[in-house]
Enzyme design. Structure first.
Site, short mmCIF file in Angstrom:
data_model
loop_
_atom_site.label_atom_id
_atom_site.label_comp_id
_atom_site.label_asym_id
_atom_site.label_seq_id
_atom_site.Cartn_x
_atom_site.Cartn_y
_atom_site.Cartn_z
N ASP A 154 24.16 90.95 31.70
CA ASP A 154 24.96 91.10 32.92
C ASP A 154 24.98 89.80 33.73
O ASP A 154 23.93 89.15 33.89
CB ASP A 154 24.34 92.23 33.76
CG ASP A 154 25.22 92.65 34.91
OD1 ASP A 154 26.32 93.13 34.64
OD2 ASP A 154 24.79 92.49 36.07
N GLU A 183 12.58 85.96 16.70
CA GLU A 183 11.28 86.43 16.17
C GLU A 183 11.41 87.82 15.55
O GLU A 183 10.59 88.23 14.76
CB GLU A 183 10.26 86.54 17.31
CG GLU A 183 9.79 85.22 17.86
CD GLU A 183 8.91 85.46 19.09
OE1 GLU A 183 8.24 86.51 19.16
OE2 GLU A 183 8.92 84.59 19.98
C1 NOJ Z 1 28.77 93.10 36.02
C2 NOJ Z 1 28.80 94.56 35.68
O1 NOJ Z 1 29.62 94.75 34.56
C3 NOJ Z 1 29.28 95.26 36.91
O2 NOJ Z 1 29.59 96.61 36.65
C4 NOJ Z 1 28.25 95.11 37.98
O3 NOJ Z 1 28.75 95.68 39.18
C5 NOJ Z 1 27.93 93.64 38.25
N1 NOJ Z 1 27.79 92.88 37.05
C6 NOJ Z 1 26.65 93.51 39.02
O4 NOJ Z 1 25.56 93.86 38.21
#
Ligand code: NOJ
Length: 562
Positions: free
Chosen positions: A214, A263
């Protein structure tokens, strides 16, 4: 695991099709109206029959759910609304039995404010090691009552919140690129690196096959946290001009992570554990740096997702996408929909113009899409995407042709974007509505009680999986046919050559693999395109004309006749 004919030489992830499950909305086993892990496990057969290689699960970790689970309070446990760690183990085991790999989400840019680290930071004084895991700073101005810099939250409003110190006086500010409930971690702190290493190992040891990272481009901020540009055009300007994104130091994190996941590989077996970046980075040459041989395996190509349904734009986007990753020897990672953008069956139902498509939420008082046109184009777009060399991600429900829910009542909205933007941006709820499985059951079979955390549009009834199963020409059967043939023809590991002679409105591409050539025609013009005499239609995204030509907004895969 099953693979294409050359799977022994080609690592699985280089041409895999990976299906995104958004756990809140896929299948609800316990009837609380929110999807859960047992619900997913019970329906994994759908994915095996669809013919995908792997499943990416959005977060199911312990979380107050202020950002639908992207606000993680405990990276090593399952939130009770989704189940237990044992449920996660059972899901992984069942998926592996079915030949499906499991990719889980890792959220390293921030934690929830309910995380023990953040709670400890609040209880500790400025300058303490507890605060040093996050980005706490003094405010600007005589009384420190101005945020430390001009950064804005991605959901609207300032990216800083001021806390009260333990004596009750106004205190330091902390950075949150997203919601107030999502404080950013400080990646200059070695403790943060060690902790996230450990989290990766925790899930790898439980058998997962990889991670979707993310905000992968956001971990490292420019030194000194300087102000960003007052105006910024994120669809066209280099992302790295902003001090919070795509900073060079982020690549060190991923080199370390690559060594860690390697790993877990098993020499001689096609069992690489993978890392895929969610990095909204332009230009594509900068994005390609994330997939250099010693960094991540994949990085979503969002520029392709934002490309309008116009022949020149699509051709340029495909060329640029392939060229950028060829420089570093990585496969391209194609995607058209996910839980953050308007579904492509709806995006493509609007007039298309050069530039980037609008991908923000839609409300009842916005112009509405032409849904039939959108679906027709979406099927053609997916058929084009699944022919392209590299790997591809699908988002739950697109195999049913689901449109965005564009008429959700505003009081039902849960995405923090809606409130934080002062009700100017509708947010992402419209693509997160629970999946219709059985048309005649309450909540269309989403769960046993008929409850659904977001209301499902009436239009979802006819699109339910059981209405499409075995039905010739349904979107579900189209996806199954595309995925089967993609595998048989080795398209994901093929090479692309553009073919001339079909006119400016037609994308004509030959994909050559060790199995032979496949001609792909995507007709974006008004005139039907006749199928060349020596070729046969193997799969087509919509009906051919009465005389067997490929009509407008249709993609056909053609093979030499036998
Ligand atoms: C990207 C994620 O896909 C989204 O849904 C989220 O709100 C933001 N990052 C923050 O984590």
């Amino acid at each position: 695991m099953s693979g294409g004919p050359s799977s022994s030489q080609t690592p699985w992830w280089r041409n895999a099709v990976i299906y995104q499950v958004y756990p809140r909305s896929w299948a609800d086993a316990d009837g609380d109206g929110i999807g859960d892990l047992p619900g997913i496990t019970a329906r994994l057969d759908h994915l095996a029959a669809l013919g995908v290689d792997a499943v990416w699960l959005s977060p199911f970790y312990t979380s107050p759910q202020h950002d639908a689970g992207y606000d993680v309070a405990d990276f090593r446990d399952v939130d009770p609304i989704f189940g237990t760690l044992e449920d996660a183990d059972a899901l992984v085991a069942r998926a592996h039995d079915l030949g499906l790999r499991i990719v889980v989400d890792i959220v390293p840019n921030h934690t929830s404010n309910a995380h023990v680290w953040f709670q400890a930071a609040l209880a500790s004084p400025p300058g303490s090691p507890e605060r040093a895991r996050y980005l706490f700073r003094e405010g600007r101005g005589e009384h420190g009552d101005q945020p430390p810099n001009n950064w804005q939250s991605m959901f609207g409003g300032p990216a800083w919140t001021r806390i009260a110190e333990s004596d009750g006086t106004p205190g330091q500010w902390y950075l949150h690129l997203f919601d107030t409930s999502q404080p950013d971690l400080d990646w200059t702190n070695p403790e943060v690196h060690d902790e996230l290493d450990d989290v990766l190992r925790f899930w790898l040891d439980r058998g997962v096959d990889g991670f979707r990272i993310d905000v992968a481009h956001g971990l490292v901020k420019a030194e000194g946290l300087p102000d960003g540009p007052a105006e910024f055009d994120s669809a066209n300007e280099p992302t790295a001009l902003q001090p919070m994104f795509d900073q060079p130091g982020v690549h060190d994190v991923y080199r370390r992570w690559r060594r860690l996941v390697e790993e877990y590989g098993v020499p001689g077996e096609d069992r690489d554990r993978i890392l895929c970046a969610e990095a909204w980075v332009l230009p594509l040459e900068s994005l390609a740096k994330y997939v250099r041989p010693d960094e991540l395996h994949q990085s979503f190509n969002f520029a392709f997702l934002m490309t309008p349904w116009l022949p020149d734009d699509l051709r340029a986007s495909i060329d640029e996408g392939l060229a950028a990753v060829a420089e570093v020897g990585a496969p391209q990672t194609w995607v058209l929909s996910n839980h953050d953008v308007v579904r492509h069956a709806t995006r493509l139902g609007y007039p298309q113009q050069p530039g980037h498509l609008r991908i923000e939420g839609i409300g009842a008082d916005d112009p509405q899409p032409d849904t039939a046109l959108g679906l027709r184009r979406a099927r053609a777009a997916t058929a084009l995407m699944l022919a392209l060399p590299g790997s591809a991600y699908l988002y739950q429900g697109e195999e049913l042709g689901l449109p965005e829910a564009t008429q959700l009542p505003d009081e039902a909205r849960q995405d923090p974007t809606w409130e934080r933007s002062g009700h100017t941006s509708r947010g992402r709820d419209g693509c997160r509505v629970p999946i219709p499985w059985e048309a005649d059951l309450p909540s269309y079979g989403f769960g046993p009680s008929g409850a659904s955390w977001l209301p499902q549009p009436e239009a979802y009834r006819e699109l339910a999986a059981d209405r499409q199963d075995g039905v010739d020409g349904s979107t579900l059967e189209l996806y199954r046919a595309l995925l089967r043939l993609r595998r048989e023809r080795g398209l994901g590991r093929g090479t692309l050559t553009w073919t001339d002679g079909y006119g400016p409105d037609v994308l004509a591409l030959e994909i050559a693999s060790d199995v032979g050539p496949t001609l792909v025609l995507t007709n974006l013009g008004p005139e039907p395109v006749p199928v060349p005499d020596h070729l046969e239609v193997a799969v087509v995204s919509g009906p051919l004309t009465a005389d067997g030509a490929v009509p407008t907004d249709t993609t056909a895969w053609l093979l030499s006749g036998t």
